[in-house]
Write an enzyme that holds these catalytic residues in place. Structure first.
Site, PDB file in Angstrom:
ATOM      1  N   THR A 170       0.887  -1.169   0.000  1.00 56.21           N
ATOM      2  CA  THR A 170       0.000   0.000   0.000  1.00 56.21           C
ATOM      3  C   THR A 170       0.915   1.206   0.000  1.00 56.21           C
ATOM      4  OG1 THR A 170      -1.657  -1.143   1.351  1.00 56.21           O
ATOM      5  CG2 THR A 170      -1.695   1.241   1.458  1.00 56.21           C
ATOM      6  N   ARG A 198     -13.123  -8.287  -1.429  1.00 54.27           N
ATOM      7  CA  ARG A 198     -12.533  -7.991  -0.115  1.00 54.27           C
ATOM      8  C   ARG A 198     -12.084  -6.529  -0.072  1.00 54.27           C
ATOM      9  NH1 ARG A 198      -7.214  -5.952   1.431  1.00 54.27           N
ATOM     10  NH2 ARG A 198      -6.733  -6.734   3.501  1.00 54.27           N
ATOM     11  N   VAL A 199     -12.410  -5.856   1.012  1.00 54.60           N
ATOM     12  CA  VAL A 199     -11.981  -4.470   1.191  1.00 54.60           C
ATOM     13  C   VAL A 199     -11.059  -4.422   2.403  1.00 54.60           C
ATOM     14  CG1 VAL A 199     -12.761  -2.135   1.729  1.00 54.60           C
ATOM     15  CG2 VAL A 199     -14.076  -3.554   0.143  1.00 54.60           C
ATOM     16  N   GLY A 200      -9.913  -3.799   2.230  1.00 53.38           N
ATOM     17  CA  GLY A 200      -8.964  -3.691   3.341  1.00 53.38           C
ATOM     18  C   GLY A 200      -9.176  -2.408   4.128  1.00 53.38           C
ATOM     19  N   ASP A 201      -8.157  -2.040   4.863  1.00 57.17           N
ATOM     20  CA  ASP A 201      -8.247  -0.856   5.722  1.00 57.17           C
ATOM     21  C   ASP A 201      -8.097   0.459   4.950  1.00 57.17           C
ATOM     22  OD1 ASP A 201      -5.558  -1.720   5.203  1.00 57.17           O
ATOM     23  OD2 ASP A 201      -4.862  -0.289   6.712  1.00 57.17           O
ATOM     24  N   GLY A 224      -4.521  -5.318   6.568  1.00 57.02           N
ATOM     25  CA  GLY A 224      -5.608  -4.375   6.774  1.00 57.02           C
ATOM     26  C   GLY A 224      -6.678  -4.863   7.729  1.00 57.02           C
TER      27      GLY A 224
HETATM   28  N1  GLY Z   1      -3.327  -2.426   4.001  1.00 56.30           N
HETATM   29  C1  GLY Z   1      -3.808  -2.774   2.752  1.00 56.30           C
HETATM   30  C2  GLY Z   1      -4.733  -3.892   2.725  1.00 56.30           C
HETATM   31  O1  GLY Z   1      -4.820  -4.655   3.676  1.00 56.30           O
HETATM   32  O2  GLY Z   1      -5.404  -4.058   1.720  1.00 56.30           O
END
Ligand code: GLY
Length: 319
Positions: A170, A198-201, A224
């Protein structure tokens, strides 16, 4: 105190000079962090962000990004977006031109098209080759969390559309401008193991990023799911608001996220900047660094992140 400063994850290095030019010319922190993310998004050699990012389990590159304005705590994000090179700029449009803070998937892509962004194929041949290789031939000596990711992914490999087709990173930018305003931008292609959708942080305010002119800003890279569960970026800023120094704040917030039970645990990193221009970063893995540059130094500086478990006073972080 510096007149302006920008702090970034180490993969932001090539973009730093351009970002600093914005701040040196009196431009806004918001413009600076957007530009930094855009430049990394366009770099096909960075396989963790934008063009050239590694794809999800199905072989599609899905990107997440968000931007936050510390003056107002206005924010915009996009999640699980396919086919657009600059999710950070779409995120900024979400912030400035919609009543929402986060658009996902098809809705985000529809909005991008309405805003005039051009569609692009983000999967480069090199990223595809790397993704295939990593999924099918896991490197030896992986840490336990990554081994479990590979086991999980292998259950889904039958879903891959093209059998000839078959991890994480990231970019973070946090800036303080000459007007005393703070902004934060984050962009990612997420984990190459990720389930579609899937969605991360990174697009989640409080998890992957937070910015507040009064208290400072923070942003995360790495696993995330832990940053979401720990509300890590917001925790850093809250610790600073309770009087902790920026180095104590990053350590405390990361320790909290890192203490969560997680069979897939891998690296998690956070960096932060306070309103006086003090900065620090922490990691739960050894050897991780971040970068910064201000009006007080000629060149971008690389600095070590505080390693969890280490005496924070043994090697004070540079300011
Ligand atoms: N920190 C990025 C993710 O987990 O997608």
């Amino acid at each position: 105190m510096p007149r302006y400063i920008v702090v970034a994850s180490s993969n932001g290095l090539e973009a730093m000079r351009a970002v600093v030019e914005v701040l040196r010319g009196g431009g806004s922190a918001l413009d600076a962090v957007e530009l930094g993310c855009r430049l990394v998004e366009s770099n096909p050699r960075d396989h963790t962000v934008g063009l050239g990012g590694l794809p999800n389990l199905l072989g599609d590159v899905e990107v997440d990004a968000a931007i936050m304005d510390g003056r107002t705590r206005a924010t915009g994000g996009v999640a699980a977006v396919r086919g657009y090179e600059h999710p950070i700029s779409i995120a900024r449009r979400v912030m400035e031109q919609t009543p929402h803070v986060l658009l996902a998937g098809e809705g985000a892509e529809r909005f991008a098209a309405e805003m005039g962004f051009e569609k692009t194929e983000l999967l480069t041949p090199e990223a595809r080759r790397l993704w295939e290789q990593r999924l099918r031939e896991a490197e030896p000596d992986l840490e336990p969390g990554l081994v479990r990711y590979h086991e999980h992914a292998s259950r889904y490999l039958g879903m891959v559309r093209d059998p000839e087709q078959a991890a994480g990173g990231t970019v973070n930018f946090v800036a303080l401008d000459t007007h005393g305003d703070i902004a934060c931008g984050v962009s990612t292609s997420g984990w190459y193991f990720k389930y579609p959708g899937r969605v991360g942080d990174s697009p989640i305010v409080g998890a992957g990023l937070y910015a507040d002119n009064r208290r400072g800003a923070a942003a995360c890279t790495g696993r995330g799911e832990l940053a979401i569960r720990g509300a890590t970026a917001h925790s850093v800023v809250m610790h600073m608001s309770y009087g902790r120094s920026v180095d104590e704040a990053v350590r405390l917030a990361l320790e909290d996220a890192d203490s969560l039970p997680d069979g897939y645990a891998t690296g998690l990193n956070v960096l932060a900047l306070d309103p006086q221009g003090n900065h620090a970063a922490a990691s739960n893995r050894a050897g991780s660094t971040y970068i910064w540059v201000s009006d007080e130094v000629a060149e971008p500086q690389q600095a070590p992140r505080i390693l969890l478990g280490q005496d924070p006073h043994a090697s004070p972080p540079p300011h």
